[in-house]
Motif scaffolding. Sequence first.
Motif, PDB file in Angstrom:
ATOM      1  N   GLY A   1       0.791  -1.214   0.000  1.00  0.00           N
ATOM      2  CA  GLY A   1       0.000   0.000   0.000  1.00  0.00           C
ATOM      3  C   GLY A   1       0.828   1.271   0.000  1.00  0.00           C
ATOM      4  O   GLY A   1       0.310   2.347  -0.305  1.00  0.00           O
ATOM      5  N   CYS A   2       2.118   1.158   0.312  1.00  0.00           N
ATOM      6  CA  CYS A   2       2.998   2.325   0.288  1.00  0.00           C
ATOM      7  C   CYS A   2       3.532   2.612  -1.111  1.00  0.00           C
ATOM      8  O   CYS A   2       4.156   3.659  -1.329  1.00  0.00           O
ATOM      9  CB  CYS A   2       4.171   2.121   1.242  1.00  0.00           C
ATOM     10  SG  CYS A   2       3.697   2.015   2.974  1.00  0.00           S
ATOM     11  N   GLY A   3       3.350   1.680  -2.041  1.00  0.00           N
ATOM     12  CA  GLY A   3       3.834   1.879  -3.395  1.00  0.00           C
ATOM     13  C   GLY A   3       5.327   1.720  -3.547  1.00  0.00           C
ATOM     14  O   GLY A   3       5.892   2.099  -4.577  1.00  0.00           O
ATOM     15  N   VAL A   4       6.011   1.172  -2.545  1.00  0.00           N
ATOM     16  CA  VAL A   4       7.463   0.994  -2.630  1.00  0.00           C
ATOM     17  C   VAL A   4       7.810  -0.257  -3.417  1.00  0.00           C
ATOM     18  O   VAL A   4       8.667  -0.240  -4.297  1.00  0.00           O
ATOM     19  CB  VAL A   4       8.087   0.928  -1.218  1.00  0.00           C
ATOM     20  CG1 VAL A   4       9.578   0.626  -1.302  1.00  0.00           C
ATOM     21  CG2 VAL A   4       7.845   2.239  -0.478  1.00  0.00           C
ATOM     22  N   LEU A   5       7.136  -1.367  -3.111  1.00  0.00           N
ATOM     23  CA  LEU A   5       7.407  -2.646  -3.754  1.00  0.00           C
ATOM     24  C   LEU A   5       6.301  -2.979  -4.751  1.00  0.00           C
ATOM     25  O   LEU A   5       5.127  -3.024  -4.390  1.00  0.00           O
ATOM     26  CB  LEU A   5       7.503  -3.772  -2.721  1.00  0.00           C
ATOM     27  CG  LEU A   5       8.569  -3.614  -1.627  1.00  0.00           C
ATOM     28  CD1 LEU A   5       8.469  -4.758  -0.634  1.00  0.00           C
ATOM     29  CD2 LEU A   5       9.956  -3.563  -2.243  1.00  0.00           C
ATOM     30  N   GLY A   6       6.682  -3.205  -5.986  1.00  0.00           N
ATOM     31  CA  GLY A   6       5.725  -3.712  -6.959  1.00  0.00           C
ATOM     32  C   GLY A   6       5.441  -5.176  -6.705  1.00  0.00           C
ATOM     33  O   GLY A   6       6.079  -5.824  -5.868  1.00  0.00           O
ATOM     34  N   GLY A   7       4.484  -5.736  -7.460  1.00  0.00           N
ATOM     35  CA  GLY A   7       4.112  -7.127  -7.249  1.00  0.00           C
ATOM     36  C   GLY A   7       5.255  -8.093  -7.500  1.00  0.00           C
ATOM     37  O   GLY A   7       5.460  -9.052  -6.740  1.00  0.00           O
ATOM     38  N   PHE A   8       6.016  -7.869  -8.567  1.00  0.00           N
ATOM     39  CA  PHE A   8       7.132  -8.766  -8.870  1.00  0.00           C
ATOM     40  C   PHE A   8       8.199  -8.687  -7.780  1.00  0.00           C
ATOM     41  O   PHE A   8       8.789  -9.698  -7.391  1.00  0.00           O
ATOM     42  CB  PHE A   8       7.739  -8.412 -10.235  1.00  0.00           C
ATOM     43  CG  PHE A   8       6.799  -8.618 -11.381  1.00  0.00           C
ATOM     44  CD1 PHE A   8       6.620  -9.878 -11.927  1.00  0.00           C
ATOM     45  CD2 PHE A   8       6.072  -7.561 -11.905  1.00  0.00           C
ATOM     46  CE1 PHE A   8       5.736 -10.080 -12.984  1.00  0.00           C
ATOM     47  CE2 PHE A   8       5.199  -7.742 -12.960  1.00  0.00           C
ATOM     48  CZ  PHE A   8       5.027  -9.008 -13.499  1.00  0.00           C
ATOM     49  N   GLU A   9       8.442  -7.483  -7.257  1.00  0.00           N
ATOM     50  CA  GLU A   9       9.429  -7.305  -6.207  1.00  0.00           C
ATOM     51  C   GLU A   9       8.969  -7.948  -4.902  1.00  0.00           C
ATOM     52  O   GLU A   9       9.756  -8.604  -4.198  1.00  0.00           O
ATOM     53  CB  GLU A   9       9.687  -5.812  -6.004  1.00  0.00           C
ATOM     54  CG  GLU A   9      10.259  -5.124  -7.240  1.00  0.00           C
ATOM     55  CD  GLU A   9      10.031  -3.625  -7.238  1.00  0.00           C
ATOM     56  OE1 GLU A   9      10.894  -2.921  -7.789  1.00  0.00           O
ATOM     57  OE2 GLU A   9       9.000  -3.163  -6.705  1.00  0.00           O
TER      58      GLU A   9
END
Length: 526
Positions: free
Chosen positions: A351-359
């Motif tokens: 929810g913080c937008g730091v990690l994408g799904g692949f990451e």
Amino acid sequence: MSRRHERAPIYEMMEAYARRKDVSLHVPGHKDGAVYSSEAAGFLRDIMKVDLTEITGSDDLHHPEGVIREAQELAADCFGAEESFLLVGGSTAGNLGLILTVCDQPGKLLLLQRNVHKSVLHGLMLAGARGVFLDPQLDPASGLAVAPGAETVRRALAAYPEAAAVLVTMPNYYGMGGDLASLAEVCHEHGVPLLVDEAHGAHYGLHPALPRGALQAGADGVVQSTHKMLAAMTMGAMLHVQGPRLDRALLRQRLAMIQSSSPSYPLMASLDLARRELHVRREEAFTAGLAAVDRLRRGLAELPRFPLLLPAQQEDRSPGDSDSPGEATAPCGAGAGYTAQDPFKAVIHDGCGVLGGFELQARLEAKGFVPEMCDDRYVVLALSLGSRAEEMANLLDALREIDREAPAGSDAWKSGEDKEREGLGSPQGDFSTWNISASGFSEPVHFSLAPVRPQDTEHVSFEECAGRRAAEMIIPYPPGIPLLYPGEVIRRETAERLKALQTAGARFQGAESTKTGTIQVYRREA
């Protein structure tokens, strides 16, 4: 419960065969595993001891009269069908069988949603059919596509009254679903069958905490991957039918065409056992798995960085509420396409937008947790009857570690704004891995097995492919839903999607060229 429900006739036949230790003078050639030493074959020797063929007493999948027939009758009783078929080629075999049954002559027309599994498009090719693609409804909060609405189906049937059937997928790979009963009602008003790819919903309708199944909603033909969310071996699936709208004799013939004449008996026995587990234990079979779901949901409620995907009316509810976690208690607005979530599909994102799904998936795998799939935003965690609460406690510990290792605003990762600028996703937007038009439904698209001639094609970069016609099928996998099919005009948004998925590390089936940032397209006409 009937004592007959406790039977697993295929498994029992195989168990008796193994005890007899007859001398094999028939195929398979490994002779109950005797050709291998225990060191060479290891645990596979135990499977080979019951790897049978059609011999006396083992029955015939394509003309069942004994144990397979009884197993299919028990399956129909368990899942609420009039007739059920065991499948040894996964849901792919069921989808192909249904399409080849309703599209019994080249040129027949099938209405289907655009975000279907690749096996559905392959079925259209094999049948030489025409497809009219229906736009799915989008969940505005997640940007994910569910299924077409009843009004879209109604208008498409009015525009194409010659349609042989309507085919939809529900639930989708993320466990999202909607009002299937209204689709069945519209189809039946027009005298056509509703076919449902319920690959990810074999468990639906078997417990109050789960959404209603496609058969309960009135579908005529339903394909389920019993290996996905229930307990069969990989490739084990079932096809269930009810009502008068499908030619069952033709369906049997089609299934015999596309499935092996030497089906795997261990695979069929696993289907038998998976059904018996439900028939005997009934709702109790889900107790441990739902306890794991509850442990995960309660833990995630204390980890707001990793929110769960839920329909709008469930988002404010406690995960311990007594109402079903699978379905909203009321429609989420007129025409809402997303009203039910499979509790066994835990879909999370940063929810913080730091990690994408692949990451996020890579970090979970590094800690020993292997998700079902991811896209550029979401990670799908598939729980089941076999999941345990203690596993979820360990998963929550891993997510807490990830939260500490990649805190919000960390320089180690691109910010959400950076990702949005580069087309890798945004907190709200279209995260679908398929191509969606804006017209409600398409013109008829002709499918065939005619090969693409190399001299008619060329490779162009993702930046240059918008407006061109794709000459290959591009399939992000999972979920196996084609982003493009041969002959489809590539929209600008789709071209951008290709580049974003490649940059994010998505895997593709159907084309090697995507690794180099190019796609095969038809040459422009002179």
